[in-house]
Motif scaffolding. Structure first.
Motif, PDB file in Angstrom:
ATOM      1  N   LEU A  96       0.741  -1.376   0.070  1.00 31.92           N
ATOM      2  CA  LEU A  96       0.159   0.000   0.034  1.00 31.92           C
ATOM      3  C   LEU A  96       0.824   1.301   0.038  1.00 31.92           C
ATOM      4  N   THR A  97       0.429   2.296  -0.571  1.00 28.70           N
ATOM      5  CA  THR A  97       0.910   3.635  -0.301  1.00 28.70           C
ATOM      6  C   THR A  97       0.711   4.407   0.992  1.00 28.70           C
ATOM      7  N   MET A  98       1.270   5.364   1.293  1.00 26.09           N
ATOM      8  CA  MET A  98       1.125   5.810   2.464  1.00 26.09           C
ATOM      9  C   MET A  98      -0.154   6.372   2.950  1.00 26.09           C
ATOM     10  N   PHE A  99      -1.060   6.860   1.997  1.00 24.93           N
ATOM     11  CA  PHE A  99      -2.284   7.491   2.252  1.00 24.93           C
ATOM     12  C   PHE A  99      -3.249   6.220   2.677  1.00 24.93           C
ATOM     13  N   PRO A 100      -3.385   5.153   1.762  1.00 27.38           N
ATOM     14  CA  PRO A 100      -4.465   4.315   2.128  1.00 27.38           C
ATOM     15  C   PRO A 100      -3.943   3.441   3.178  1.00 27.38           C
ATOM     16  N   ALA A 101      -2.702   3.253   3.528  1.00 28.34           N
ATOM     17  CA  ALA A 101      -2.296   2.362   4.563  1.00 28.34           C
ATOM     18  C   ALA A 101      -2.729   3.283   5.989  1.00 28.34           C
ATOM     19  N   CYS A 102      -2.384   4.514   6.090  1.00 27.41           N
ATOM     20  CA  CYS A 102      -2.778   5.147   7.120  1.00 27.41           C
ATOM     21  C   CYS A 102      -4.346   5.186   7.273  1.00 27.41           C
ATOM     22  N   GLY A 103      -4.915   5.447   6.139  1.00 26.91           N
ATOM     23  CA  GLY A 103      -6.417   5.413   6.238  1.00 26.91           C
ATOM     24  C   GLY A 103      -6.849   4.212   6.751  1.00 26.91           C
ATOM     25  N   LYS A 104      -6.547   3.042   6.316  1.00 30.90           N
ATOM     26  CA  LYS A 104      -6.910   1.780   6.932  1.00 30.90           C
ATOM     27  C   LYS A 104      -6.798   1.512   8.492  1.00 30.90           C
ATOM     28  N   LEU A 105      -5.664   2.067   8.683  1.00 29.11           N
ATOM     29  CA  LEU A 105      -5.303   2.023  10.391  1.00 29.11           C
ATOM     30  C   LEU A 105      -6.215   2.802  11.028  1.00 29.11           C
ATOM     31  N   TYR A 106      -6.521   4.135  10.661  1.00 29.02           N
ATOM     32  CA  TYR A 106      -7.470   4.798  11.366  1.00 29.02           C
ATOM     33  C   TYR A 106      -9.134   4.397  11.091  1.00 29.02           C
ATOM     34  N   GLU A 107      -9.368   3.902  10.105  1.00 32.58           N
ATOM     35  CA  GLU A 107     -10.636   3.280  10.090  1.00 32.58           C
ATOM     36  C   GLU A 107     -10.682   2.153  11.142  1.00 32.58           C
ATOM     37  N   ALA A 108      -9.562   1.474  11.419  1.00 36.47           N
ATOM     38  CA  ALA A 108      -9.557   0.240  12.321  1.00 36.47           C
ATOM     39  C   ALA A 108      -9.598   0.764  13.767  1.00 36.47           C
ATOM     40  N   GLY A 109      -9.508   2.074  13.982  1.00 36.25           N
ATOM     41  CA  GLY A 109      -9.471   2.699  15.303  1.00 36.25           C
ATOM     42  C   GLY A 109      -8.201   3.214  16.069  1.00 36.25           C
ATOM     43  N   LEU A 110      -7.130   3.313  15.045  1.00 37.28           N
ATOM     44  CA  LEU A 110      -5.921   3.740  15.734  1.00 37.28           C
ATOM     45  C   LEU A 110      -6.010   5.461  15.604  1.00 37.28           C
ATOM     46  N   LYS A 111      -5.733   5.991  16.539  1.00 38.82           N
ATOM     47  CA  LYS A 111      -5.522   7.550  16.379  1.00 38.82           C
ATOM     48  C   LYS A 111      -4.225   8.149  15.762  1.00 38.82           C
ATOM     49  N   ASN A 112      -4.567   9.399  15.504  1.00 39.13           N
ATOM     50  CA  ASN A 112      -3.017   9.993  14.950  1.00 39.13           C
ATOM     51  C   ASN A 112      -2.194  10.115  15.828  1.00 39.13           C
ATOM     52  N   GLY A 113      -0.887   9.499  15.278  1.00 45.26           N
ATOM     53  CA  GLY A 113       0.355   9.524  16.126  1.00 45.26           C
ATOM     54  C   GLY A 113       1.265  10.839  16.243  1.00 45.26           C
TER      55      GLY A 113
END
Length: 118
Positions: A96-113
């Motif tokens: 995955l590229t950066m944007f979708p990878a971060c987006g998937k983790l955000y959708e799964a419940g991780l918050k902004n680091g």
């Protein structure tokens, strides 16, 4: 969220420290600028980056980041793998590229680091 869950969500290949996949993180950050990581990262974070050099591992060590995920299918150098093993840092890679990878983790419940208050 456990690192094993992150590997599953991102369809990531785990390169080092399989024994640490039960480690829990609460946030994620994506950056190719290690100076930003050092200045703004919060605690208990996983780092996503496309940067491939030893500075990534050194930064992770300094900031107590237990896992680094390389995006765009990038593979860490052997010297990075050796240092990560020595420092007990989990390395993964995802196509995955950066944007979708971060987006998937955000959708799964991780918050902004990143600390947005600075």
């Amino acid at each position: 969220m456990k690192l094993l869950d992150i590997a599953t969500i991102l369809n990531a290949q785990v390169i080092t420290a399989n024994e640490l996949l039960d480690y829990e993180v609460t946030s994620a950050c994506g950056s190719d600028l290690m100076s930003d990581v050092m200045a703004y990262v919060t605690e208990n974070v996983v780092l996503l980056t496309g940067l491939i050099n030893l500075q990534v591992i050194r930064t992770a060590e300094m900031m107590d980041i237990r896992a680094v995920i390389f995006v765009r299918g990038k593979q860490p150098l052997d010297s990075m793998i050796e240092l990560a093993l020595e420092k007990n840092i989990v390395l993964m890679t995802t196509d995955l590229t950066m944007f979708p990878a971060c987006g998937k983790l955000y959708e799964a419940g991780l918050k902004n680091g990143f600390d947005s208050g600075r």
